[in-house]
Structure formats: C-alpha cells, structure tokens
Scaffold this motif. Sequence first.
Motif, PDB file in Angstrom:
ATOM      1  N   ALA A 282       0.853  -1.086   0.058  1.00 20.20           N
ATOM      2  CA  ALA A 282      -0.071  -0.063  -0.059  1.00 20.20           C
ATOM      3  C   ALA A 282       0.808   1.314   0.078  1.00 20.20           C
ATOM      4  O   ALA A 282       0.549   2.246  -0.661  1.00 20.20           O
ATOM      5  CB  ALA A 282      -1.019  -0.146   0.923  1.00 20.20           C
ATOM      6  N   ARG A 283       2.156   1.217   0.608  1.00 19.45           N
ATOM      7  CA  ARG A 283       2.837   2.442   0.827  1.00 19.45           C
ATOM      8  C   ARG A 283       3.746   2.670  -0.790  1.00 19.45           C
ATOM      9  O   ARG A 283       4.629   3.511  -0.776  1.00 19.45           O
ATOM     10  CB  ARG A 283       3.744   2.182   1.623  1.00 19.45           C
ATOM     11  N   GLY A 284       3.708   1.607  -1.429  1.00 22.12           N
ATOM     12  CA  GLY A 284       4.322   1.846  -2.900  1.00 22.12           C
ATOM     13  C   GLY A 284       5.384   0.799  -3.373  1.00 22.12           C
ATOM     14  O   GLY A 284       5.881   1.069  -4.214  1.00 22.12           O
ATOM     15  N   ALA A 285       5.452  -0.281  -2.437  1.00 22.11           N
ATOM     16  CA  ALA A 285       6.496  -1.354  -2.650  1.00 22.11           C
ATOM     17  C   ALA A 285       5.773  -2.126  -3.780  1.00 22.11           C
ATOM     18  O   ALA A 285       4.821  -2.812  -3.946  1.00 22.11           O
ATOM     19  CB  ALA A 285       6.749  -2.092  -1.841  1.00 22.11           C
ATOM     20  N   VAL A 286       6.442  -2.455  -5.042  1.00 28.59           N
ATOM     21  CA  VAL A 286       6.153  -3.128  -6.281  1.00 28.59           C
ATOM     22  C   VAL A 286       7.031  -4.437  -6.525  1.00 28.59           C
ATOM     23  O   VAL A 286       8.167  -4.073  -6.708  1.00 28.59           O
ATOM     24  CB  VAL A 286       5.877  -2.143  -7.479  1.00 28.59           C
ATOM     25  N   THR A 287       6.379  -5.609  -6.497  1.00 28.68           N
ATOM     26  CA  THR A 287       7.588  -6.751  -6.859  1.00 28.68           C
ATOM     27  C   THR A 287       7.207  -7.161  -8.211  1.00 28.68           C
ATOM     28  O   THR A 287       5.937  -7.343  -8.656  1.00 28.68           O
ATOM     29  CB  THR A 287       7.184  -7.947  -5.917  1.00 28.68           C
ATOM     30  N   LYS A 288       8.160  -7.349  -9.037  1.00 27.84           N
ATOM     31  CA  LYS A 288       8.136  -8.091 -10.153  1.00 27.84           C
ATOM     32  C   LYS A 288       9.360  -8.724 -10.442  1.00 27.84           C
ATOM     33  O   LYS A 288      10.318  -9.033  -9.726  1.00 27.84           O
ATOM     34  CB  LYS A 288       8.162  -6.858 -11.321  1.00 27.84           C
ATOM     35  N   LYS A 289       9.458  -9.282 -11.768  1.00 24.00           N
ATOM     36  CA  LYS A 289      10.453 -10.335 -12.234  1.00 24.00           C
ATOM     37  C   LYS A 289      11.424  -9.304 -13.056  1.00 24.00           C
ATOM     38  O   LYS A 289      11.122  -8.395 -13.834  1.00 24.00           O
ATOM     39  CB  LYS A 289      10.027 -11.434 -13.009  1.00 24.00           C
ATOM     40  N   VAL A 290      12.853  -9.588 -12.623  1.00 25.05           N
ATOM     41  CA  VAL A 290      13.635  -8.998 -13.792  1.00 25.05           C
ATOM     42  C   VAL A 290      13.566  -9.148 -15.157  1.00 25.05           C
ATOM     43  O   VAL A 290      13.316 -10.135 -15.395  1.00 25.05           O
ATOM     44  CB  VAL A 290      15.064  -9.549 -13.311  1.00 25.05           C
ATOM     45  N   GLU A 291      13.334  -7.989 -15.777  1.00 24.18           N
ATOM     46  CA  GLU A 291      13.101  -8.180 -17.151  1.00 24.18           C
ATOM     47  C   GLU A 291      14.201  -7.092 -18.312  1.00 24.18           C
ATOM     48  O   GLU A 291      14.017  -7.536 -19.425  1.00 24.18           O
ATOM     49  CB  GLU A 291      11.700  -7.448 -17.437  1.00 24.18           C
ATOM     50  N   ASN A 292      14.942  -6.433 -17.648  1.00 19.13           N
ATOM     51  CA  ASN A 292      16.139  -5.733 -18.654  1.00 19.13           C
ATOM     52  C   ASN A 292      17.133  -5.760 -17.804  1.00 19.13           C
ATOM     53  O   ASN A 292      17.469  -5.866 -16.763  1.00 19.13           O
ATOM     54  CB  ASN A 292      15.529  -4.600 -19.036  1.00 19.13           C
ATOM     55  N   ASP A 293      18.317  -5.260 -18.615  1.00 15.70           N
ATOM     56  CA  ASP A 293      19.779  -5.199 -18.012  1.00 15.70           C
ATOM     57  C   ASP A 293      19.574  -4.067 -16.901  1.00 15.70           C
ATOM     58  O   ASP A 293      20.488  -4.228 -16.121  1.00 15.70           O
ATOM     59  CB  ASP A 293      20.579  -4.457 -19.183  1.00 15.70           C
ATOM     60  N   GLU A 294      18.845  -3.196 -16.820  1.00 19.19           N
ATOM     61  CA  GLU A 294      18.977  -1.968 -15.938  1.00 19.19           C
ATOM     62  C   GLU A 294      18.456  -2.433 -14.533  1.00 19.19           C
ATOM     63  O   GLU A 294      19.138  -2.494 -13.352  1.00 19.19           O
ATOM     64  CB  GLU A 294      18.100  -0.863 -16.412  1.00 19.19           C
ATOM     65  N   GLU A 295      17.403  -3.323 -14.601  1.00 16.10           N
ATOM     66  CA  GLU A 295      16.910  -4.107 -13.307  1.00 16.10           C
ATOM     67  C   GLU A 295      17.897  -5.230 -12.651  1.00 16.10           C
ATOM     68  O   GLU A 295      18.062  -5.424 -11.710  1.00 16.10           O
ATOM     69  CB  GLU A 295      15.580  -4.733 -13.652  1.00 16.10           C
TER      70      GLU A 295
END
Length: 326
Positions: free
Chosen positions: A165-178
């Motif tokens: 709710a405070r803004g933490a977002v989880t995802k899979k690494v998709e590019n070189d920068e990440e």
Amino acid sequence: MMRTRIYEHVVELPDFPCRKYFHSRQLMQIYEDAQRQKPYMVVVSDDDEQVVAHLLAVVRQHRLWIPPFLMQHAWIIGEGEYERGVNNREEVFDMMVSALKNKLQHQVLYFELLGFEQKMFGYGALRRMDFFPVKWMSVHNSLHSAPPQDRISERLLHRIENGIARGAVTKKVENDEEFDAFFKLLSQYNWLKPYHYQPPASFFRSLMDDGHCQIFITLFHGHVIGAAVCIYSENDVYLWYSAARRKSMAPLHPLSVTLWKAMTDAHEAGYDHVRFLNVGMPFRRNPYRDFILRFGGKECSTYRWFLTPIKWVNHFFTWLWRIIGI
C-alpha cells in the motif's frame, strides 16, 4: 560391476536424462562458463555402459581479505540423481562421493554436502569417509494442499499488505537495468557475510537465460530494495539467494514483500513446494528461521556434511558431535 568416472566438461558427458536441475548438464555448462567455479560430474555406469546415476559437484573459489587471499571448497546439493530401478542408492552414492574425495581432497579447503531429501541418507558411508555432520535447519512451504494465504500469519500478511500500500512493487527482472540494480543490492547485502558465496553476475544471467531461474525484485520509487533468486526443479521452487534493505526500508518490509510474491507466483504456476536453502543452524535464537516460518512453512532438522583434508580436524569435530551432538 559398476564403474565410476568424473567428467570436467559437458561435451564429454555420455547421454543420460536429467530431471533434477542441481545435477543437470545445463547447470554444469553454466558452472563451466562462469568465473571462479569449476564443475565435476560423477557418472556411474553398469556393465552394459548404461548410466545408472550421476552427481554434480562444483569447486568454488573464495577471495579472502587475509592470507592466503584465495581458497576453494567443493559444494554438492542433494544426493544426486538415480535411474529408475536402482535399489542400492546409498552404495552408489558412496561410490560417487568417494571418487570426488579422492580427486579433490588435496585441491579444496573443505567439502560441503547439503540439501538431502532424507536426513539419514548416506550416513554410514559419509562417516566412514571421515565426513562430520552439523545439524542444520530445513524449511519448506507446501503449496499443493492449501494456498499460501491460508498458511501465512495474519501479522506478516498485514505487514506485506502495508508495504504494498505504501508503494512497494514486486516484479521479475526483465531488462539489463533491473538486473544490474539487483546484482548491486545482492553484492552490498553479502559484503560482510563471508560465508555467503556470491557468484559473478554472468552466472545469474546464464541461469535466467537457461529458463530454470527467476529473479524477483521489489522496487520503491524506481529503486530496488528487495530481491530473491528462485530455482525451478521438477515440481519444487528453491530460494537460493535473497537480499533486502531491511534497515533503511524497514517500514516497507522489502524481504517479506519479495518472498511473498515469489511464493504466490509459484503457487499460481502449480509448483508443490518452496524450499529455503540457507535457513541456518538450529540455535534457539535464529531470527531468519523464525521469519521464514511466519509464511506457514514446515520446519525440520537435517544435516550438512563437511570434510577437510586435515584428519585431526575431522576427528575433532566427529568427537565433538558425539559429545554434544552439533
């Protein structure tokens, strides 16, 4: 009569099926291509030259701040892989580990065997070879009988929901920068943890490219604050590495949010278990173990087996194990 042979290069391997990723030719190739890691595949064949079992070990190089500045240790996860119909698995396991010991005992500072599915598997054989056991904790979360939401503690779930709710977002690494941001966080996290071996960045890239690995990252305002490296083998998911900014980003609970996403993703994909590889020793106070158990996992005691080339060290720890049961 069964015969044992050790291979150092994937191109030399005979043809045999690989179901367990930690003993696969794919992972061996990744080790072979990576810096500071050298793989060894032990293969056992019968009289007809048919492969009945194989086991993958890797020798890792550690850089140290003190002399000799570099050390090597042999690392094996799991009992190996056996073809159907092999009834004398512990005898075959004895053959494979003995072959590795004879080849590597003068090259490495110590051997480490972990992740056995059965606590007492190979016990007699390893003790005869002077390996000494250290009690270790194993935690796994079952995903097949109930969804993760039914097992997690209400308090931890509330923290995760609050972090999201405070803004933490989880995802899979998709590019070189990440990926670069993930690796930077992992390096910083392990900087003062000399026991936590960290492979080079190319190793993780190769794991992702091979299709048996996913790296989850948690972001806050575009900055990576949590990460988890998951390996997918058969019907299970193995949490191999994790890192988080737990102090500077404590209100967001970045490690909790990251692991929760990895678990729910595994459940949605139909995997049976999430297994944590580095829970630690069974001390009364083990904050990481207590944290992991809040996700609703099952705790059990297992062994990690160690062997050094110095006999009196092995004998001392064997004696200590008999006295106090380490």
